[in-house]
Motif scaffolding. Structure first.
Motif, PDB file in Angstrom:
ATOM      1  N   ARG A  19      -3.280 -13.056 -10.556  1.00  0.00           N
ATOM      2  CA  ARG A  19      -3.901 -11.762 -10.857  1.00  0.00           C
ATOM      3  C   ARG A  19      -4.436 -11.727 -12.288  1.00  0.00           C
ATOM      4  NH1 ARG A  19       0.678  -9.766  -8.293  1.00  0.00           N
ATOM      5  NH2 ARG A  19       1.434  -8.781 -10.212  1.00  0.00           N
ATOM      6  N   SER A  63      -4.925  -5.896  -4.698  1.00  0.00           N
ATOM      7  CA  SER A  63      -3.802  -6.003  -5.630  1.00  0.00           C
ATOM      8  C   SER A  63      -4.276  -5.853  -7.072  1.00  0.00           C
ATOM      9  CB  SER A  63      -3.095  -7.349  -5.448  1.00  0.00           C
ATOM     10  OG  SER A  63      -2.485  -7.437  -4.186  1.00  0.00           O
ATOM     11  N   LEU A  64      -5.442  -6.434  -7.352  1.00  0.00           N
ATOM     12  CA  LEU A  64      -6.001  -6.318  -8.690  1.00  0.00           C
ATOM     13  C   LEU A  64      -6.335  -4.862  -9.011  1.00  0.00           C
ATOM     14  CD1 LEU A  64      -6.953  -7.880 -11.182  1.00  0.00           C
ATOM     15  CD2 LEU A  64      -9.159  -8.201 -10.054  1.00  0.00           C
ATOM     16  N   ASP A  67      -3.252  -3.031  -9.973  1.00  0.00           N
ATOM     17  CA  ASP A  67      -2.871  -3.303 -11.361  1.00  0.00           C
ATOM     18  C   ASP A  67      -3.695  -2.445 -12.317  1.00  0.00           C
ATOM     19  OD1 ASP A  67      -1.039  -5.191 -10.546  1.00  0.00           O
ATOM     20  OD2 ASP A  67      -2.311  -6.921 -10.999  1.00  0.00           O
TER      21      ASP A  67
END
Length: 248
Positions: A19, A63-64, A67
């Protein structure tokens, strides 16, 4: 440390590094540069090996985005920490100004989270597509808007001309707003939150997003040497329409 624990830690470390490299590519070159092949090259593994961590490029981008959402929410909350908790108008300014500053400083992350044409990438959280509010600015903005409503109910005439075609949608959004107020530890009578007030909050939200997006992507319809006073005057007008004195 057991062998199983060691493997779990190594896997978690690799996921974080994937990531981290993905975000570096995003920031430096934009979303199109975030490919499994490029990430694998930076991490030092093969592209097929990435599928042991993420099912697809879209899964990795999701997922990024999460974040990025967490970082933005934390930044907005830090901005609120320095504002008098009883000065709700100042909190509104702090959140909105903080969002604009973050967006201008992180245009690629802003585009990933807020300007994606793919709904599951443009919102945050596993079930975000089922909710009216799915992004970090929305969640923090609603918390502050809820405090505003509790501390200072909007004047009776605000939003009195709500089109009938919007009533059902605004009624549903009112429930989301009431839930945000409740989650923040406050309480407000549903009858006090009129559809007109909800309509006004919704319009404010759209105006804030619109201004920030136009500024980030350089799409103002006319030349503006310094957009900040324009943004601040818009915030002052929104608060004035809700019965608050303009902020400095």
């Amino acid at each position: 440390m057991t062998e199983a624990t060691r493997r779990e830690r190594m896997r978690a470390d690799t996921e974080r590094e994937i990531r981290r490299q993905a975000r570096a590519l995003l920031v430096e070159h934009g979303r199109d540069a975030v490919t499994l092949r490029a990430i694998a090259r930076e991490v030092g593994i093969t592209a097929p090996a990435l599928y042991r961590y993420y099912d697809s490029r879209e899964d990795l981008l999701r997922s990024l985005a999460e974040d990025v959402c967490a970082d933005l929410a934390a930044e907005l909350d830090r901005g609120l920490a320095g504002v008098d908790e009883h000065d709700v108008a100042a909190q509104v300014f702090a959140v909105c100004r903080g969002f604009r500053r973050w967006a201008l400083a992180h245009p690629q992350e802003f585009a990933l989270v807020f300007a994606s044409t793919e709904d599951h990438l443009g919102r945050c959280g596993p079930d975000a597509h089922r909710h009216v509010v799915g992004d970090p600015f929305g969640r923090v903005f609603l918390r502050v808007a809820g405090r505003l409503i509790v501390a200072h109910p909007m004047p009776e005439g605000v939003g009195a001309d709500v089109p009938a075609e919007l009533h059902a949608d605004l009624a549903a959004f009112r429930q989301v707003l009431l839930a945000a107020v409740d989650a923040d530890g406050s309480a407000v009578d549903e009858a006090a939150l009129t559809l007109g007030a909800v309509h006004h909050i919704t319009q404010c939200w759209v105006r804030i997003y619109g201004h920030v997006a136009l500024e980030v992507f350089g799409r103002f319809p006319f030349a503006v040497a310094d957009p900040e006073p324009l943004f601040d005057s818009m915030l002052s007008r929104m608060l004035s329409e809700a019965g608050f004195a303009p902020q400095p």
